[in-house]
Design an enzyme around this catalytic site. Sequence first.
Site, PDB file in Angstrom:
ATOM      1  N   CYS A   2       0.852  -1.185   0.000  1.00  0.00           N
ATOM      2  CA  CYS A   2       0.000   0.000   0.000  1.00  0.00           C
ATOM      3  C   CYS A   2       0.891   1.239   0.000  1.00  0.00           C
ATOM      4  O   CYS A   2       2.109   1.151   0.115  1.00  0.00           O
ATOM      5  CB  CYS A   2      -0.858   0.011   1.253  1.00  0.00           C
ATOM      6  SG  CYS A   2      -1.831  -1.486   1.449  1.00  0.00           S
ATOM      7  N   ARG A  27       1.378   1.708  -6.169  1.00  0.00           N
ATOM      8  CA  ARG A  27       1.640   0.781  -5.053  1.00  0.00           C
ATOM      9  C   ARG A  27       0.404  -0.009  -4.701  1.00  0.00           C
ATOM     10  O   ARG A  27       0.445  -0.959  -3.919  1.00  0.00           O
ATOM     11  CB  ARG A  27       2.124   1.554  -3.833  1.00  0.00           C
ATOM     12  CG  ARG A  27       3.433   2.279  -3.987  1.00  0.00           C
ATOM     13  CD  ARG A  27       3.811   3.064  -2.726  1.00  0.00           C
ATOM     14  NE  ARG A  27       4.056   2.171  -1.612  1.00  0.00           N
ATOM     15  CZ  ARG A  27       5.251   1.629  -1.356  1.00  0.00           C
ATOM     16  NH1 ARG A  27       6.266   1.900  -2.142  1.00  0.00           N
ATOM     17  NH2 ARG A  27       5.422   0.826  -0.334  1.00  0.00           N
ATOM     18  N   TRP A  74      -3.549  -1.864  -1.466  1.00  0.00           N
ATOM     19  CA  TRP A  74      -3.489  -3.105  -2.235  1.00  0.00           C
ATOM     20  C   TRP A  74      -3.923  -4.185  -1.255  1.00  0.00           C
ATOM     21  O   TRP A  74      -3.223  -4.445  -0.272  1.00  0.00           O
ATOM     22  CB  TRP A  74      -2.063  -3.350  -2.742  1.00  0.00           C
ATOM     23  CG  TRP A  74      -1.938  -4.566  -3.595  1.00  0.00           C
ATOM     24  CD1 TRP A  74      -2.633  -4.858  -4.738  1.00  0.00           C
ATOM     25  CD2 TRP A  74      -1.065  -5.687  -3.373  1.00  0.00           C
ATOM     26  NE1 TRP A  74      -2.233  -6.075  -5.232  1.00  0.00           N
ATOM     27  CE2 TRP A  74      -1.282  -6.597  -4.432  1.00  0.00           C
ATOM     28  CE3 TRP A  74      -0.129  -6.000  -2.413  1.00  0.00           C
ATOM     29  CZ2 TRP A  74      -0.591  -7.798  -4.537  1.00  0.00           C
ATOM     30  CZ3 TRP A  74       0.562  -7.181  -2.507  1.00  0.00           C
ATOM     31  CH2 TRP A  74       0.329  -8.080  -3.550  1.00  0.00           C
ATOM     32  N   ASN A 100       0.800  -0.142   6.086  1.00  0.00           N
ATOM     33  CA  ASN A 100       1.310  -0.885   4.938  1.00  0.00           C
ATOM     34  C   ASN A 100       2.000  -2.120   5.505  1.00  0.00           C
ATOM     35  O   ASN A 100       2.838  -2.006   6.386  1.00  0.00           O
ATOM     36  CB  ASN A 100       2.307  -0.031   4.142  1.00  0.00           C
ATOM     37  CG  ASN A 100       2.884  -0.804   2.960  1.00  0.00           C
ATOM     38  OD1 ASN A 100       2.281  -1.770   2.505  1.00  0.00           O
ATOM     39  ND2 ASN A 100       4.043  -0.380   2.486  1.00  0.00           N
ATOM     40  N   GLY A 101       1.619  -3.314   5.026  1.00  0.00           N
ATOM     41  CA  GLY A 101       2.253  -4.543   5.505  1.00  0.00           C
ATOM     42  C   GLY A 101       1.204  -5.555   5.933  1.00  0.00           C
ATOM     43  O   GLY A 101       0.036  -5.469   5.551  1.00  0.00           O
ATOM     44  N   GLU A 480      11.268 -13.314 -19.918  1.00  0.00           N
ATOM     45  CA  GLU A 480      10.929 -11.926 -19.590  1.00  0.00           C
ATOM     46  C   GLU A 480       9.920 -11.362 -20.584  1.00  0.00           C
ATOM     47  O   GLU A 480       8.954 -10.692 -20.206  1.00  0.00           O
ATOM     48  CB  GLU A 480      12.201 -11.073 -19.566  1.00  0.00           C
ATOM     49  CG  GLU A 480      12.000  -9.589 -19.361  1.00  0.00           C
ATOM     50  CD  GLU A 480      11.244  -9.239 -18.085  1.00  0.00           C
ATOM     51  OE1 GLU A 480      11.073 -10.108 -17.223  1.00  0.00           O
ATOM     52  OE2 GLU A 480      10.754  -8.088 -17.995  1.00  0.00           O
ATOM     53  N   LYS A 484       6.242  -9.923 -19.508  1.00  0.00           N
ATOM     54  CA  LYS A 484       5.764  -8.585 -19.868  1.00  0.00           C
ATOM     55  C   LYS A 484       4.393  -8.660 -20.529  1.00  0.00           C
ATOM     56  O   LYS A 484       3.487  -7.918 -20.204  1.00  0.00           O
ATOM     57  CB  LYS A 484       6.751  -7.902 -20.848  1.00  0.00           C
ATOM     58  CG  LYS A 484       8.016  -7.381 -20.241  1.00  0.00           C
ATOM     59  CD  LYS A 484       7.862  -6.148 -19.390  1.00  0.00           C
ATOM     60  CE  LYS A 484       7.702  -6.341 -17.907  1.00  0.00           C
ATOM     61  NZ  LYS A 484       8.577  -7.128 -17.132  1.00  0.00           N
ATOM     62  N   GLU A 487       1.522  -9.918 -18.013  1.00  0.00           N
ATOM     63  CA  GLU A 487       1.174  -9.107 -16.836  1.00  0.00           C
ATOM     64  C   GLU A 487       0.476  -7.800 -17.217  1.00  0.00           C
ATOM     65  O   GLU A 487      -0.220  -7.204 -16.398  1.00  0.00           O
ATOM     66  CB  GLU A 487       2.380  -8.839 -15.962  1.00  0.00           C
ATOM     67  CG  GLU A 487       3.400  -7.877 -16.507  1.00  0.00           C
ATOM     68  CD  GLU A 487       4.483  -7.559 -15.463  1.00  0.00           C
ATOM     69  OE1 GLU A 487       4.170  -7.427 -14.273  1.00  0.00           O
ATOM     70  OE2 GLU A 487       5.644  -7.473 -15.871  1.00  0.00           O
ATOM     71  N   HIS A 503      10.013 -31.154 -26.849  1.00  0.00           N
ATOM     72  CA  HIS A 503       9.701 -32.094 -25.750  1.00  0.00           C
ATOM     73  C   HIS A 503       8.351 -31.784 -25.130  1.00  0.00           C
ATOM     74  O   HIS A 503       8.147 -31.982 -23.938  1.00  0.00           O
ATOM     75  CB  HIS A 503      10.816 -32.009 -24.696  1.00  0.00           C
ATOM     76  CG  HIS A 503      12.159 -32.362 -25.235  1.00  0.00           C
ATOM     77  ND1 HIS A 503      12.543 -33.649 -25.527  1.00  0.00           N
ATOM     78  CD2 HIS A 503      13.194 -31.575 -25.618  1.00  0.00           C
ATOM     79  CE1 HIS A 503      13.775 -33.660 -26.013  1.00  0.00           C
ATOM     80  NE2 HIS A 503      14.204 -32.407 -26.081  1.00  0.00           N
ATOM     81  N   LYS A 602       3.378  -2.661  -7.616  1.00  0.00           N
ATOM     82  CA  LYS A 602       4.728  -2.399  -8.091  1.00  0.00           C
ATOM     83  C   LYS A 602       5.766  -3.166  -7.279  1.00  0.00           C
ATOM     84  O   LYS A 602       6.747  -3.631  -7.803  1.00  0.00           O
ATOM     85  CB  LYS A 602       5.044  -0.905  -8.031  1.00  0.00           C
ATOM     86  CG  LYS A 602       6.427  -0.543  -8.556  1.00  0.00           C
ATOM     87  CD  LYS A 602       6.627  -1.003  -9.982  1.00  0.00           C
ATOM     88  CE  LYS A 602       8.039  -0.748 -10.477  1.00  0.00           C
ATOM     89  NZ  LYS A 602       8.311  -1.429 -11.762  1.00  0.00           N
TER      90      LYS A 602
END
Length: 607
Positions: A2, A27, A74, A100-101, A480, A484, A487, A503, A602
């Site tokens: 957050c 955030r 968040w 936050n946490g 990567e 990208k 997400e 395979h 983030k």
Amino acid sequence: MCGIVGYVGRREAVPVLLDGLRRMEYRGYDSAGVVVPRNGDLVTVKAEGKLDRLVTKLAEHQLPGSCGLGHTRWATHGPPSERNAHPMLDGRRRLALIHNGIIENFLTLKHRLMDEGWEFSSDTDTEVVANLVSSLHEGDLRAAVARALPRLEGMFAFAVVSVESPQPEIVVARHGPPLVLVLGDGEQFLASDPAALLSFTRDVVFLENGDMARLRAGGVELSDAAGAAIERPSVRLDWDPIQAEKGGFKHFMLKEIHDQPQAVQDTFAGRVDFEERLIGFDHLDLAAADFAAIERLHLLACGTSLHAGLVGKFLIEELTRIPVEVDYGSEYRYRDPIVGSEVLAVGISQSGETADTLSAMEAARAAGAKLLAICNVVGSQATRISEGVIYTHAGPEIGVASTKAFTTQLIALYLLALYLRQGRGLPLEPEHLVGLAHLPLAIAEVLRQEPAIAELTKTFYHADDFLYLGRGINYPIALEGALKLKEISYSHAEGYPAGEMKHGPIALIDEELPVVAIATGERVFDKVLSNLQEVKARGGVSIVVSDRPREALGDVADHLLTVPRVDELLQPVINTVPLQLFAYHVAVRRGADVDQPRNLAKSVTVE
Ligand code: AGP
């Protein structure tokens, strides 16, 4: 994760809070709220969803006052809703708290408080802290917080105001997630992230774990958990408000993709003596004995930063012949890793606050490893627990999808490999350095292809599944590129070693499954070409990133994204850029929220 922000001083608080929340929206954006203590009441306005909804509500509910707290959430405990939005008031409406946490023992505390008659109106762990502090409040807010802290288990940073304080004040405590202060003349600020305070200053004070502070207009009193006064230095950030804005681009992510020539340049600048062929760092200085003691490296990271670590393995093993293990932060500490003083552990993290990475770093250090950090945020937790830091100089990365942080992490890992090589008495040859100097121009050349890449996404943006293939040092770039895309566009994409396609994944190949392949360099180029033949033979459609002209690829590349050829060890920096642009433009065409993709944040500061 957050975002928290607070102000006490001579200005109207709410505009300061909203400016800070706007800069921290990345955030978390499940809900937002502000509180201003006024005339014995805690006037609070909250809204579910994005910050704009709170701004709309505030247009109808004026909140005058020169002290206040703001929060953007968040969700960790309790679904996104106004009921679960911060600030949280205690059951007696004496104080308001933002957090936050995660409070890991919140249920035990909640039951105990309920037995004492405290009532709860939300599903959050934060409300438990509000009631706990209130239950311990005997007139001095800081003392009440100090009494509450030992009872809390978990990672938290919180700020609290009370209607019973004799003068406007904010008390804060940090144990895990970041908290920065700005000590002004007659006004004080706090935030989770320095970017939130860029409108006001670039001089910030980073609180350490266990620190508390009482902010009043006239000044700030810093103390440790025991209440003893402490000092913390002020750090000048080399960011400016403009840099943290979008710079005229439609999204932060696009700006940050285009920042990469400068960000890469800034990351190796001042660290490479091209004449003497020497590498040096400002926050890392290993002694000869340190170099001699290193027998293995452990690279620890999550997500995109883990992909950088996978490239780093190739760089370090090739340039130093020291074995390298790469592991997910969330896996490392639970697999009882074999670690001792012979291990150099390196945490790779843009934010420096990723809980899984921090836990792995702590585990490695506790087991005797020497610990370094590769990080983009000055003063973040990863940098504080490490014995040395290689800062990436990417500037603030606001878009949730990491781009310039990734390419600058690759540069930092390349410099680390050269530094270790140098420390072990192996020569740095001209070819080790000349490639670096040309990288910014090579990246700029790729960026000039953006219109063509954007055009190409017209053909593919409807696809819901993609396969990304790479070999050797470019296998992590396939991972990567896939990350990208998925997400930010919510299309499924899977990165795979090109040689592994036969395979299993080859069963998926048909004209509905676009295959993005990286075919550059010399070592495995022909092998990738063979894999692309296999794709074509099954009616697959390929998008190929290559440093070769079309005729060198025969008929295997249905769509070709040409990139400049650079040193094979630095080619991943170049090969990433078209994949970033491809993902960005697919997401834009799909109408996705590029800078704030659903469900993401983030920096994930919870395990
Ligand atoms: C990358 O685009 C994602 N945002 C995510 O995977 C990120 O790389 C990961 O959470 C690690 O973050 P960090 O670099 O701040 O530790």
